[in-house]
Scaffold this active site. Structure first.
Site, PDB file in Angstrom:
ATOM      1  N   ASP A  69     -35.298  -4.672 146.788  1.00  0.00           N
ATOM      2  CA  ASP A  69     -35.641  -3.254 146.706  1.00  0.00           C
ATOM      3  C   ASP A  69     -35.819  -2.748 148.132  1.00  0.00           C
ATOM      4  O   ASP A  69     -36.431  -3.426 148.954  1.00  0.00           O
ATOM      5  CB  ASP A  69     -36.918  -3.047 145.884  1.00  0.00           C
ATOM      6  CG  ASP A  69     -36.992  -1.637 145.325  1.00  0.00           C
ATOM      7  OD1 ASP A  69     -35.929  -1.078 144.964  1.00  0.00           O
ATOM      8  OD2 ASP A  69     -38.089  -1.071 145.245  1.00  0.00           O
ATOM      9  N   SER A  70     -35.249  -1.588 148.419  1.00  0.00           N
ATOM     10  CA  SER A  70     -35.273  -1.073 149.785  1.00  0.00           C
ATOM     11  C   SER A  70     -35.777   0.358 149.825  1.00  0.00           C
ATOM     12  O   SER A  70     -35.753   1.068 148.813  1.00  0.00           O
ATOM     13  CB  SER A  70     -33.860  -1.070 150.385  1.00  0.00           C
ATOM     14  OG  SER A  70     -33.301  -2.339 150.321  1.00  0.00           O
TER      15      SER A  70
HETATM   16  P1  IMP Z   1     -32.066   0.178 146.931  1.00  0.00           P
HETATM   17  O1  IMP Z   1     -33.388  -0.432 146.573  1.00  0.00           O
HETATM   18  O2  IMP Z   1     -31.212  -0.712 147.788  1.00  0.00           O
HETATM   19  O3  IMP Z   1     -31.332   0.724 145.747  1.00  0.00           O
HETATM   20  O4  IMP Z   1     -32.384   1.420 147.875  1.00  0.00           O
HETATM   21  C1  IMP Z   1     -33.175   2.524 147.440  1.00  0.00           C
HETATM   22  C2  IMP Z   1     -32.857   3.760 148.255  1.00  0.00           C
HETATM   23  O5  IMP Z   1     -33.214   3.554 149.629  1.00  0.00           O
HETATM   24  C3  IMP Z   1     -31.379   4.125 148.290  1.00  0.00           C
HETATM   25  O6  IMP Z   1     -31.038   4.940 147.183  1.00  0.00           O
HETATM   26  C4  IMP Z   1     -31.274   4.895 149.594  1.00  0.00           C
HETATM   27  O7  IMP Z   1     -31.717   6.217 149.407  1.00  0.00           O
HETATM   28  C5  IMP Z   1     -32.273   4.177 150.482  1.00  0.00           C
HETATM   29  N1  IMP Z   1     -31.590   3.118 151.264  1.00  0.00           N
HETATM   30  C6  IMP Z   1     -31.712   1.776 151.076  1.00  0.00           C
HETATM   31  N2  IMP Z   1     -30.947   1.102 151.956  1.00  0.00           N
HETATM   32  C7  IMP Z   1     -30.330   2.040 152.719  1.00  0.00           C
HETATM   33  C8  IMP Z   1     -29.389   1.957 153.806  1.00  0.00           C
HETATM   34  O8  IMP Z   1     -28.955   0.889 154.252  1.00  0.00           O
HETATM   35  N3  IMP Z   1     -29.005   3.139 154.317  1.00  0.00           N
HETATM   36  C9  IMP Z   1     -29.448   4.329 153.864  1.00  0.00           C
HETATM   37  N4  IMP Z   1     -30.278   4.465 152.853  1.00  0.00           N
HETATM   38  C10 IMP Z   1     -30.741   3.326 152.278  1.00  0.00           C
END
Ligand code: IMP
Length: 203
Positions: A69-70
């Site tokens: 999760d990011s």
């Molecule tokens: P996820 O958990 O990887 O789905 O990331 C959640 C949200 O964080 C994404 O929908 C983006 O808005 C933002 N995000 C995560 N990683 C990145 C990246 O490498 N570049 C830009 N936005 C990111």
């Protein structure tokens, strides 16, 4: 060892497969299971959500599972949008909507106070009651306008000082070498390798 990736995102699957290529691990994905569930991200931290997803998929499949999760944490906004990064401008919003809201919230914030970081937490539920988490971060600064067309999400507003460019102005290779996700994946790879050396048998 079998390891299930708790994501439907083909790009993430390719990146993880690539990084674990030389380890004795069989990577399984949603395509290997019928009715693979989508685990709801109801946690209030990246760590909670990563664990929810890894544990949900480990329970469903009976194998060890890895989830990530990011989010983007902006200092001047007390760490927002953070765990809510994907829906900062409201449910169903686009990346462009999120960037527009972020730039608006940051209006008037001086150059020296525009610090931010991307953070990724990876959780591995080993399927035997043990759960490990690792994280990766990358520091940057929020721009005052969109710059660049590559990448996704907040990349056009995230200025990475060592490259002198936003993430959206860097190639995918350049970005992957320094990104939060790349760094977290390298840490996860070490945990997996250590587990293999430990010789602990899974399913
Ligand atoms: P996820 O958990 O990887 O789905 O990331 C959640 C949200 O964080 C994404 O929908 C983006 O808005 C933002 N995000 C995560 N990683 C990145 C990246 O490498 N570049 C830009 N936005 C990111």
């Amino acid at each position: 060892m079998q390891l299930v990736l708790a994501t439907n995102n083909k790009d993430k699957i390719r990146e993880i497969r690539n990084l674990l290529d030389d380890l004795q691990v069989t990577i399984l994905t949603c395509d290997d299971f019928l009715d693979f569930p989508e685990i709801e991200e109801t946690g209030t931290t990246l760590e909670e959500n990563a664990i929810l997803k890894a544990s949900g998929i480990s329970e469903f499949t009976g194998y060890a599972a890895l989830a990530d999760d990011s989010g983007l944490e902006v200092d001047a906004l007390d760490g927002a949008p953070g765990v809510y990064s994907s829906r900062y401008a409201g449910s169903g919003c686009t990346y462009a909507d999120n960037n527009r809201r972020l730039l608006k919230e940051m209006e008037g914030v001086p150059e020296g106070k525009r610090g931010a970081r991307f953070r990724t937490v990876i959780a591995i539920d080993w399927g035997d009651g043990e759960i490990e988490t690792v994280e990766g971060t990358v520091d940057g600064r929020i721009t005052t306008e969109n710059r660049g067309v590559d990448g996704f999400g907040y990349d056009p507003v995230f200025f990475y000082e060592p490259a002198g460019k936003t993430f959206a102005e860097m190639t995918l290779d350049e970005k992957n070498k320094v990104s939060h996700r790349g760094r977290a994946l390298i840490a996860a790879r070490e945990r997996i390798a250590r587990r293999l050396i430990g010789g602990i048998e899974l399913e």
